[in-house]
Design a protein around this motif. Structure first.
Motif, PDB file in Angstrom:
ATOM      1  N   ARG A   1      28.691  35.219  40.714  1.00 29.38           N
ATOM      2  CA  ARG A   1      27.756  35.261  39.597  1.00 29.38           C
ATOM      3  C   ARG A   1      26.541  36.119  39.972  1.00 29.38           C
ATOM      4  O   ARG A   1      26.204  36.300  41.138  1.00 29.38           O
ATOM      5  CB  ARG A   1      27.272  33.867  39.243  1.00 29.38           C
TER       6      ARG A   1
ATOM      7  N   ASP B   1      37.226  23.202  28.922  1.00 26.90           N
ATOM      8  CA  ASP B   1      37.338  23.233  30.382  1.00 26.90           C
ATOM      9  C   ASP B   1      38.760  22.981  30.870  1.00 26.90           C
ATOM     10  O   ASP B   1      39.224  23.631  31.804  1.00 26.90           O
ATOM     11  CB  ASP B   1      36.403  22.190  31.010  1.00 26.90           C
TER      12      ASP B   1
ATOM     13  N   ASP C   1      28.859  38.550  33.462  1.00 21.39           N
ATOM     14  CA  ASP C   1      29.367  37.395  34.211  1.00 21.39           C
ATOM     15  C   ASP C   1      30.495  36.694  33.466  1.00 21.39           C
ATOM     16  O   ASP C   1      31.366  36.068  34.080  1.00 21.39           O
ATOM     17  CB  ASP C   1      28.232  36.396  34.466  1.00 21.39           C
ATOM     18  N   ARG C   2      30.477  36.773  32.146  1.00 19.85           N
ATOM     19  CA  ARG C   2      31.525  36.114  31.346  1.00 19.85           C
ATOM     20  C   ARG C   2      32.825  36.906  31.347  1.00 19.85           C
ATOM     21  O   ARG C   2      33.837  36.427  30.846  1.00 19.85           O
ATOM     22  CB  ARG C   2      31.041  35.937  29.906  1.00 19.85           C
TER      23      ARG C   2
ATOM     24  N   SER D   1      39.980  27.032  32.823  1.00 16.78           N
ATOM     25  CA  SER D   1      40.311  27.464  34.183  1.00 16.78           C
ATOM     26  C   SER D   1      41.266  26.491  34.868  1.00 16.78           C
ATOM     27  O   SER D   1      41.765  26.790  35.948  1.00 16.78           O
ATOM     28  CB  SER D   1      39.040  27.594  35.020  1.00 16.78           C
ATOM     29  N   GLN D   2      41.519  25.335  34.247  1.00 11.87           N
ATOM     30  CA  GLN D   2      42.315  24.302  34.891  1.00 11.87           C
ATOM     31  C   GLN D   2      43.429  23.815  33.961  1.00 11.87           C
ATOM     32  O   GLN D   2      43.195  23.598  32.777  1.00 11.87           O
ATOM     33  CB  GLN D   2      41.445  23.086  35.254  1.00 11.87           C
TER      34      GLN D   2
ATOM     35  N   SER E   1      39.640  29.546  26.980  1.00  6.15           N
ATOM     36  CA  SER E   1      39.870  30.167  28.291  1.00  6.15           C
ATOM     37  C   SER E   1      39.624  29.141  29.385  1.00  6.15           C
ATOM     38  O   SER E   1      38.728  29.307  30.216  1.00  6.15           O
ATOM     39  CB  SER E   1      38.955  31.379  28.479  1.00  6.15           C
TER      40      SER E   1
ATOM     41  N   ARG F   1      36.143  45.052  41.123  1.00  6.43           N
ATOM     42  CA  ARG F   1      35.989  43.804  41.857  1.00  6.43           C
ATOM     43  C   ARG F   1      34.690  43.733  42.657  1.00  6.43           C
ATOM     44  O   ARG F   1      34.306  42.673  43.104  1.00  6.43           O
ATOM     45  CB  ARG F   1      37.177  43.596  42.814  1.00  6.43           C
TER      46      ARG F   1
ATOM     47  N   HIS G   1      34.325  38.305  34.152  1.00  5.64           N
ATOM     48  CA  HIS G   1      35.068  38.345  35.413  1.00  5.64           C
ATOM     49  C   HIS G   1      34.918  37.013  36.140  1.00  5.64           C
ATOM     50  O   HIS G   1      34.089  36.177  35.770  1.00  5.64           O
ATOM     51  CB  HIS G   1      34.574  39.499  36.303  1.00  5.64           C
ATOM     52  N   ASP G   2      35.713  36.819  37.169  1.00  5.06           N
ATOM     53  CA  ASP G   2      35.723  35.567  37.928  1.00  5.06           C
ATOM     54  C   ASP G   2      35.093  35.713  39.304  1.00  5.06           C
ATOM     55  O   ASP G   2      35.235  34.833  40.149  1.00  5.06           O
ATOM     56  CB  ASP G   2      37.167  35.057  38.088  1.00  5.06           C
TER      57      ASP G   2
ATOM     58  N   ASP H   1      46.196  33.354  43.790  1.00  2.44           N
ATOM     59  CA  ASP H   1      45.554  33.324  42.472  1.00  2.44           C
ATOM     60  C   ASP H   1      45.587  31.943  41.832  1.00  2.44           C
ATOM     61  O   ASP H   1      44.922  31.716  40.820  1.00  2.44           O
ATOM     62  CB  ASP H   1      46.249  34.305  41.514  1.00  2.44           C
TER      63      ASP H   1
ATOM     64  N   LYS I   1      43.332  28.915  36.938  1.00  2.97           N
ATOM     65  CA  LYS I   1      43.172  29.137  38.374  1.00  2.97           C
ATOM     66  C   LYS I   1      43.687  27.975  39.215  1.00  2.97           C
ATOM     67  O   LYS I   1      43.864  28.117  40.425  1.00  2.97           O
ATOM     68  CB  LYS I   1      41.690  29.370  38.705  1.00  2.97           C
TER      69      LYS I   1
END
Length: 713
Positions: free
Chosen positions: A242, A546, A235-236, A523-524, A521, A283, A238-239, A673, A587
């Motif tokens: 879950r 985060d 799970d860690r 995401s925002q 890493s 994917r 890929h995006d 994306d 993202k």
């Protein structure tokens, strides 16, 4: 990668060679289609090699297949009972210690194969017979094993384009080719003439049902824990969706039932194949299913070549797998958390006893460790100026009462005392000891101030007459500097804040920073104003790692053609945007404005227009587009919003448009994306508003429904 690994694991387990291939096919197709992790790839796992080898030796292969079927049934029942996450409660130190013990047993057994002999099921037996094996080693087998190990060590250091081909496949092909071309006299994989006709049906034993039941439970638990831990790890990587761990447990159980029924090895989720799958860009679960299909295709095409593979080559691969199961990175982490003894005890238990007894030994020691830590507390006394300070940390229970009494006895009668109580539990005996000392000390003319850092255990016990009741934190996480520090010098204010962080929060957040120490890493990308009243992590309830935050005067994004293409101006914002989108791969990008913004007031007062006279004027010049847009829309502006706050909101919308002038942002938004979000923070009400793209209006979050929230982002 799957075919040589499956052959090697079957060989090490003492199972028919076809059993490894059956497990690879079934693990891919059945577990891939029915499991709860979309990218996890399942198949025969090295972690069960020791268990299977012992069962084959004791009961024979047919009964081992029946045990595999029974373990699958138990896994399905556990998954349907929705207890999958309970398996993750087992300490990682025990899990990694178990894997290390298995790795040591595998490596010791397969060294004999590399030397030209036969594997042994016991680690002690492997060690005792190693000198004898060295005295009659097969130099050709040793050479092929060394060649295999060399390829496996060197291959990860080669360029990425070369590493597209798995190292295991290269090692097996090259070593087999050397053995064939050189006509070397070495043992090879024994493949039946009719490979597909060697099916062995499961068979029930004649007796010994107690041992069979224990074997079923052992296999089910180990296979489940390994699969669930692998699913969490995947799970860690890929995006996508879950993992549903209960469904994954059911899928693994179905795969084991089918594999056992078809004469295959037990199946688990395999992190090596799963990480390869994720790294290749998979994917959906179709990738795992096709893995099983491709194994069938390649075995059908290359069945005649399998018998050319030297057993020393597969043995060398398994030696490397065994060594890698002793994870030195994990050992360093456990050393930091003082859990290395638990890891070592579990590993030695697996090596010296057996797998189940080793794990039970590790669990027993873990319980003792937990009890020890639960009763452990730290106490120290310091004398600062005219006051005494007592710091108490940990769990304060009846076991710590003697130590508490000795510590408090160091304080002279009549002294002024500050007690910093940073405990996670306070039982009645400890409360009575502390409270009685306090009343006695105050009766003799002393002064006692008890400050509870985290939770008001003492206060609750003193006011309600009971101890051990948890309360809310004594003060919120985010508050301005305390009044006592406002009048202090600026350096003292910062120093006081840092000291408070070290005493109160550092221990809680240290585990998160340890995980982030090797890289970030987020995401925002969060772009907001430098205003001290705007706290991004507070209004987004986020933590370390985060948000990638960019702050400047007025939360301005200079347009690309002005800031970069011309080579003039400030490139810091452009650099941050490019780094966040191209390197970090965020993202979403949020532009957050706020009420009463000084930059917007300055724009309305004419700053930034005309030739700049200072750095601030030059920077505010980038706000000219927002100001022009504000003046065009002036007729639509309501009277209930101050002009500068209206400009703040217009400015957010304009900066989103400015972001779209960056080629990288424009391309990723077009692909779906990357998402752009507009936000406005009203300082007076602490209310956050989101920009609705349809109405082009800012809507308070408190008035938004879930569908509105989704539409806003």
């Amino acid at each position: 990668m799957a075919i040589p690994l499956s052959l090697g694991i079957a060989l090490a387990s003492g199972a028919p060679i076809m059993a490894g291939l059956v497990a690879a096919v079934v693990g891919g197709i059945v577990a891939g289609a029915a499991g709860g992790s979309v990218l996890q790839v399942s198949g025969p796992a090295a972690g069960l090699t020791v268990v299977v080898a012992g069962l084959v030796h004791e009961y024979g292969w047919a009964v081992t297949c029946a045990i595999t079927v029974g373990a699958g049934v138990l896994q399905i029942l556990l998954g349907l009972s929705r207890v999958a996450r309970a398996a993750l409660a087992i300490s990682p130190a025990i899990v990694h210690g178990m894997l290390a013990g298995i790795g040591i047993v595998i490596a010791l057994a397969q060294i004999h194969v590399v030397l030209g002999g036969k594997p042994h099921t016991s680690a002690n037996e492997s060690l005792m017979l190693l000198p004898e094996q060295l005295s009659r080693l097969n130099l050709a087998a040793v050479g092929l094993g060394v060649l295999t190990i060399a390829i496996l060590l060197v291959w990860p250091r080669l360029p990425r384009q070369v590493r597209v081909v798995p190292a295991q496949l290269v090692a097996v092909v090259l070593a087999t080719a050397v053995a064939w071309i050189g006509g070397l006299d070495v043992a090879r994989v024994e493949v039946p003439a009719d490979l597909l006709g060697t099916h062995i049906f499961p068979a029930l034993p004649d007796g010994g049902w107690g041992g069979i039941a224990l074997a079923v439970v052992t296999m089910a638990l180990i296979a489940s824990i390994e699969s669930l831990l692998s699913a969490v790890a995947v799970d860690r990587m890929h995006d996508g969706p879950r993992a549903n761990l209960n469904r994954e447990m059911v899928g693994q159980g179905m795969a084991n039932m089918v594999s056992g029924a078809l004469g295959g090895l037990p199946v688990t989720g395999v992190i090596v194949r799963s990480s390869t799958n994720a790294a290749a860009g998979a994917r959906s679960r179709v990738s795992a299913v096709l893995h099983g299909v491709w194994v069938i295709v390649f075995v059908g095409l290359a069945a005649g070549l399998l018998k050319q593979i030297p057993t020393s080559v597969l043995g060398a691969m398994l030696v490397m797998i065994g060594i890698k199961l002793v994870n030195f990175k994990e050992i360093r982490q456990l050393l930091k958390h003082r859990e290395l003894p638990l890891y070592v005890i579990t590993a030695l238990g697996v090596v010296e006893l057996n797998l189940m007894e080793g794990v039970l030994l590790g669990i027993g020691v873990a319980v003792l460790f937990a009890l020890y830590r639960l009763t452990r507390s730290k106490m120290r006394v310091e004398h600062r100026g005219n006051r005494w300070h007592v710091v108490i940390e940990g769990s304060l229970t009846f076991v710590a009462v003697p130590k508490l009494s000795r510590t408090l006895a160091e304080i002279p009668a009549g002294a002024a005392v500050d007690v910093d109580l940073a405990v996670d539990f306070l039982d009645h005996a400890a409360f009575e000891a502390l409270h009685n000392w306090r009343t006695t000390h105050e009766r003799l003319g002393g002064e006692v101030d008890i400050d509870e850092i985290h939770e008001a255990w003492y206060h609750n016990a003193a006011t309600s007459g009971g101890a051990g009741r948890k309360s809310a934190p004594s003060r919120p996480t985010y508050l301005p500097w305390q009044e006592g520090r406002v009048a202090a010098a600026p350096a003292q204010q910062v120093l006081g804040g840092v000291r408070e962080f070290q005493q109160d929060a550092a221990a809680k957040v240290r585990p998160y920073f340890e995980q982030l120490a090797e890289g970030q890493s987020p995401s925002q990308l969060f772009l907001t104003c430098s205003d001290s009243r705007v706290v991004p992590h507070l209004i987004t309830s986020s933590g370390p790692g985060d948000l990638f935050v960019v702050r400047n005067i007025g939360n301005i994004v200079p347009q690309y053609r002005e800031d970069v293409a011309s080579g003039a101006g400030d490139h810091s914002v452009a650099a941050a945007i490019e780094y966040a989108t191209e390197v970090l791969g965020v993202k979403s990008i949020t532009v957050c404005g706020h009420s009463c913004c000084g930059a917007m007031k300055a724009l309305l007062d004419g700053r930034g227009e005309g030739a700049p006279s200072c750095g601030l004027d030059a920077w505010l010049g980038h706000g000219s587009h927002s100001l022009a847009r504000f003046r065009v829309d002036a007729s639509d502006r309501g009277e209930d919003v101050a002009a500068h706050d209206e400009l703040c909101q217009v400015n957010v919308a304009q900066q989103l448009d400015n972001l779209m002038t960056y080629p990288g942002v424009q391309e990723r938004v077009a692909r779906g994306d990357l998402h752009l979000i507009g936000m406005f923070f009203d300082i007076a009400t602490a209310e956050v508003h989101f920009l609705d793209e349809g109405s082009e209006q800012f809507v308070p979050v408190s008035q938004m429904k879930m569908n509105d929230e989704l539409a806003a982002v």
